[in-house]
Write a protein that holds these residues in place. Structure first.
Motif, mmCIF file in Angstrom:
data_model
loop_
_atom_site.group_PDB
_atom_site.id
_atom_site.type_symbol
_atom_site.label_atom_id
_atom_site.label_comp_id
_atom_site.label_asym_id
_atom_site.label_seq_id
_atom_site.Cartn_x
_atom_site.Cartn_y
_atom_site.Cartn_z
ATOM 1 N N ALA A 172 0.819 -1.270 -0.232
ATOM 2 C CA ALA A 172 0.330 -0.089 0.173
ATOM 3 C C ALA A 172 1.487 1.306 0.445
ATOM 4 O O ALA A 172 2.369 1.416 0.019
ATOM 5 C CB ALA A 172 -1.050 0.442 0.875
ATOM 6 N N LEU A 173 0.325 2.789 -0.102
ATOM 7 C CA LEU A 173 0.964 3.881 -0.863
ATOM 8 C C LEU A 173 0.038 4.738 0.858
ATOM 9 O O LEU A 173 -0.712 4.775 -0.159
ATOM 10 C CB LEU A 173 1.040 4.741 -1.552
ATOM 11 N N TYR A 174 0.487 5.247 1.409
ATOM 12 C CA TYR A 174 0.047 5.605 2.692
ATOM 13 C C TYR A 174 0.291 6.840 2.956
ATOM 14 O O TYR A 174 1.809 6.795 3.451
ATOM 15 C CB TYR A 174 -0.877 4.657 3.588
ATOM 16 N N ALA A 175 -0.139 7.598 4.243
ATOM 17 C CA ALA A 175 -0.013 8.605 4.665
ATOM 18 C C ALA A 175 -0.393 8.598 6.223
ATOM 19 O O ALA A 175 -1.450 8.015 6.519
ATOM 20 C CB ALA A 175 -0.055 10.262 4.736
ATOM 21 N N ARG A 176 0.317 9.195 7.170
ATOM 22 C CA ARG A 176 0.450 9.037 7.947
ATOM 23 C C ARG A 176 1.274 9.663 9.220
ATOM 24 O O ARG A 176 2.651 10.969 8.552
ATOM 25 C CB ARG A 176 1.303 7.611 8.946
ATOM 26 N N VAL A 177 1.041 10.375 10.272
ATOM 27 C CA VAL A 177 1.635 11.186 10.952
ATOM 28 C C VAL A 177 2.281 10.138 11.760
ATOM 29 O O VAL A 177 1.530 9.984 12.800
ATOM 30 C CB VAL A 177 0.285 12.138 12.125
ATOM 31 N N ASN A 178 3.161 10.635 12.421
ATOM 32 C CA ASN A 178 3.915 9.872 12.698
ATOM 33 C C ASN A 178 4.672 10.318 14.536
ATOM 34 O O ASN A 178 3.548 11.068 15.199
ATOM 35 C CB ASN A 178 6.013 10.129 12.334
ATOM 36 N N GLU A 179 5.068 9.551 15.348
ATOM 37 C CA GLU A 179 5.380 9.710 17.218
ATOM 38 C C GLU A 179 5.862 11.157 16.610
ATOM 39 O O GLU A 179 5.379 11.865 18.054
ATOM 40 C CB GLU A 179 6.257 8.616 17.145
ATOM 41 N N SER A 180 6.264 12.122 15.436
ATOM 42 C CA SER A 180 7.159 13.877 16.577
ATOM 43 C C SER A 180 5.726 13.853 15.646
ATOM 44 O O SER A 180 6.235 15.526 15.550
ATOM 45 C CB SER A 180 8.007 13.799 15.525
ATOM 46 N N GLY A 181 4.875 13.687 14.888
ATOM 47 C CA GLY A 181 3.629 14.825 14.725
ATOM 48 C C GLY A 181 3.777 15.142 13.340
ATOM 49 O O GLY A 181 3.333 16.576 12.798
ATOM 50 N N GLN A 182 4.719 14.346 12.401
ATOM 51 C CA GLN A 182 5.582 15.014 11.160
ATOM 52 C C GLN A 182 4.248 14.001 10.053
ATOM 53 O O GLN A 182 4.513 12.975 10.627
ATOM 54 C CB GLN A 182 7.148 14.998 10.644
#
Length: 566
Positions: A172-182
């Motif tokens: 899959a190709l996806y976006a997330r907000v990581n642990e640093s808020g990025q």
């Protein structure tokens, strides 16, 4: 909530990205998007409909930068409110991103695999694969009401096809907000597309990649590789498939909108010539014996095996008739547009206190239309309580026919017939028309019906007592009980039409307690939405994907607050 001027600034940024026509803020415009098909509703700051993957990325960036909650929505065909807002107790504004304009499908490896963009529908995918004599994961049911391919992957959809199991991929190709808020874009499609989000998304959407850019042997799998084995284990004391099964939660698969998915890569399946058996019985033990034979003794698994109880048959025949006949006449591709038009009419009528009028008119019209179900099916309805529709590969038809003939020769509790092509098609279409019939019944009997309690359950594979018996005090509160489902998988849909004045939420919680006592899992194949409680493995999956709780917050009765605050 942010000050009003910030909200206006955010909305203007969204308009700059996708154009004014594709940013909706008025209630009349957003109604179709912010209400679940069966359950759930809430308010949004805006509904945004991007026209390209790059626009989707920029809309997502704007929403995250403005500290908004993001709800991703494809076709909004779910039954648990899993892709709509729920209530008005969010701690941040809600932006709903509809992907319905992003319908791209790319066929690769001579049709053996596909890459689907967020708004691609099962119906369209089925048509594109037909030229390769192949099929998608699901070919009827969800596809009849315009469901999206990505929705199936993200929401643990199970489907009716026994060999294929739940919709699943590790590509899959996806976006997330990581642990640093990025915000970060993650390319796990197994295709070399570039380095930056702009390069990756543009190359994918315009198919600017070569055959050599596609990896096959070194990437993850693009369908469930274990289900065909799992479903055969009929003596196991656990369900074959269910929403919170940790073995079927992987990044986008089972994500329930806790990430923003841009594309998935999936296997397709060879079309197989088959025939349909129609079985009727008054003994649940007969269907159990048939199930064990089909799963244990056939060299190849059946293609499908669908159950309908007589009450569900009757209500589906009357209140699902318009759906059945619309699909017969106009095909599945036109169903979403029909639903959208009906929603607009309903919204207008509700302003004048005429809720349910469109349903009553449709019901009146279909009453005078010709009978739509085959005579032999209706004859079995009169004779038998329990109905089983089996799709069997051609090379196994003789063995199954021999078994059924010998079995029912020794018993007088049931019988079967081998369908002709028209009967077989209509038998399966009726099964899936049943799924929406309870809603139509409710909407045309508002004075008698409080609501529907709809359960989606997976029973233990060795459970021979699959017919439910409710305590009398609960049974007295119900007008009708509709039982239907994917029998060979032991996955059942149970719709309870409850009497006026009954608290449906309280009843549902009582039902959960009974199911826990039976060792069942729920939900079996749908998103938990805002209806079910996310079990520990599922909640952990959500928190791992979305550590700051930006996406689809509150799903599965989890926290609606930023950073998962209590």
């Amino acid at each position: 909530m942010q000050p009003q001027f910030n909200s206006q600034k955010t909305i203007q940024k969204l308009i700059d990205i996708v154009g004014k026509a594709h940013v909706m803020t008025r209630d009349s415009e957003t109604r179709l998007y912010r209400q679940g098909r069966r359950y759930g509703a809430g308010q949004v700051l805006a509904v945004v409909v991007p026209g390209s993957l790059l626009e989707q990325w920029h809309v997502l960036q704007t929403a995250i930068d403005a500290d908004c909650i993001v709800i991703m929505q494809a076709a909004n065909t779910g039954l648990t409110g899993g892709s709509t807002p729920f209530g008005d107790d969010y701690d941040r504004p809600v932006i709903l991103i509809s992907t319905r304009r992003l319908t791209g499908i790319q066929v690769i490896n001579e049709g053996k695999q596909v890459i689907c963009l967020p708004g691609a529908t099962l119906d369209r995918l089925e048509k594109q694969l037909a030229v390769f004599n192949r099929e998608p994961h699901s070919v009827i049911g969800s596809s009849c009401i315009g469901a999206s391919v990505l929705g199936g992957v993200c929401n643990n959809s199970g489907g009716a096809l026994v060999r294929r199991g739940p919709a699943y991929t590790e590509l899959a190709l996806y976006a997330r907000v990581n642990e640093s808020g990025q915000l970060q874009l993650i390319n796990h499609l197994g295709i070399e597309l570039g380095q930056t989000p702009e390069q990756i998304l543009s190359a994918l959407e315009h198919q600017h990649y070569q055959t050599d850019d596609i990896q096959y042997d070194t990437t993850g799998c693009a369908s469930d590789q274990h289900y065909a084995h799992d479903v055969r284990q009929v003596d196991q004391d656990t369900p074959a498939r269910f929403n919170a099964d940790p073995s079927r939660l992987f990044e986008a698969s089972g994500s329930a909108g806790k990430v923003c998915v841009f594309a998935v890569r999936l296997d397709s399946f060879e079309k197989i010539a088959s025939q349909v058996f129609y079985v009727g019985s008054n003994s649940p033990a007969d269907l159990t014996a048939i199930r064990r034979f089909l799963l244990q003794d056939l060299a190849r698994l059946p293609i499908a095996g669908e159950y309908i109880h007589r009450v569900a048959y009757d209500i589906g025949a009357k209140y699902g008739k318009d759906t059945f006949m619309f699909i017969e006449k106009f095909g599945t591709a036109n169903v979403p547009a029909a639903f959208a038009m009906k929603d607009k009419v309903d919204g207008y009528l509700e302003k004048f206190g005429m809720q349910g009028l469109s349903d009553k008119v449709l019901q009146l019209v279909t009453k005078f239309l010709p009978a739509h179900l085959p005579k032999r099916m209706n004859a079995f309805r009169d004779l038998y309580q329990h109905h089983l529709v089996l799709r069997i590969e051609n090379q196994d038809v003789a063995q199954v026919q021999q078994f059924l003939t010998e079995y029912f020769t020794a018993k007088d509790s049931g019988d079967y017939f081998l369908c002709d092509q028209d009967e077989g098609r209509k038998a399966f279409l009726h099964r899936f028309a049943v799924a929406g019939a309870a809603i139509r019944y409710r909407d045309t009997h508002r004075s008698e019906v409080e609501d529907i309690v709809a359960l989606d359950i997976a029973l233990r594979r060795n459970d021979s007592q699959w017919v439910e018996t409710l305590p009398q005090d609960m049974d007295d509160l119900i007008l009708h009980k509709l039982y239907y489902g994917h029998f060979l998988c032991h996955v059942f849909h149970q719709d309870y039409i409850v009497k006026k004045g009954v608290d449906p939420v309280a009843m549902e919680h009582q039902m959960w307690h009974l199911l826990d006592g039976r060792g069942a899992e729920y939900p079996a194949e749908h998103n938990v939405g805002h209806l079910y409680v996310a079990k520990p493995a599922l909640k952990q999956h959500y928190q791992h994907l979305d550590p700051s709780n930006c996406f689809n917050v509150g799903i599965g009765h989890t926290s609606k607050l930023k950073d998962w605050q209590a």
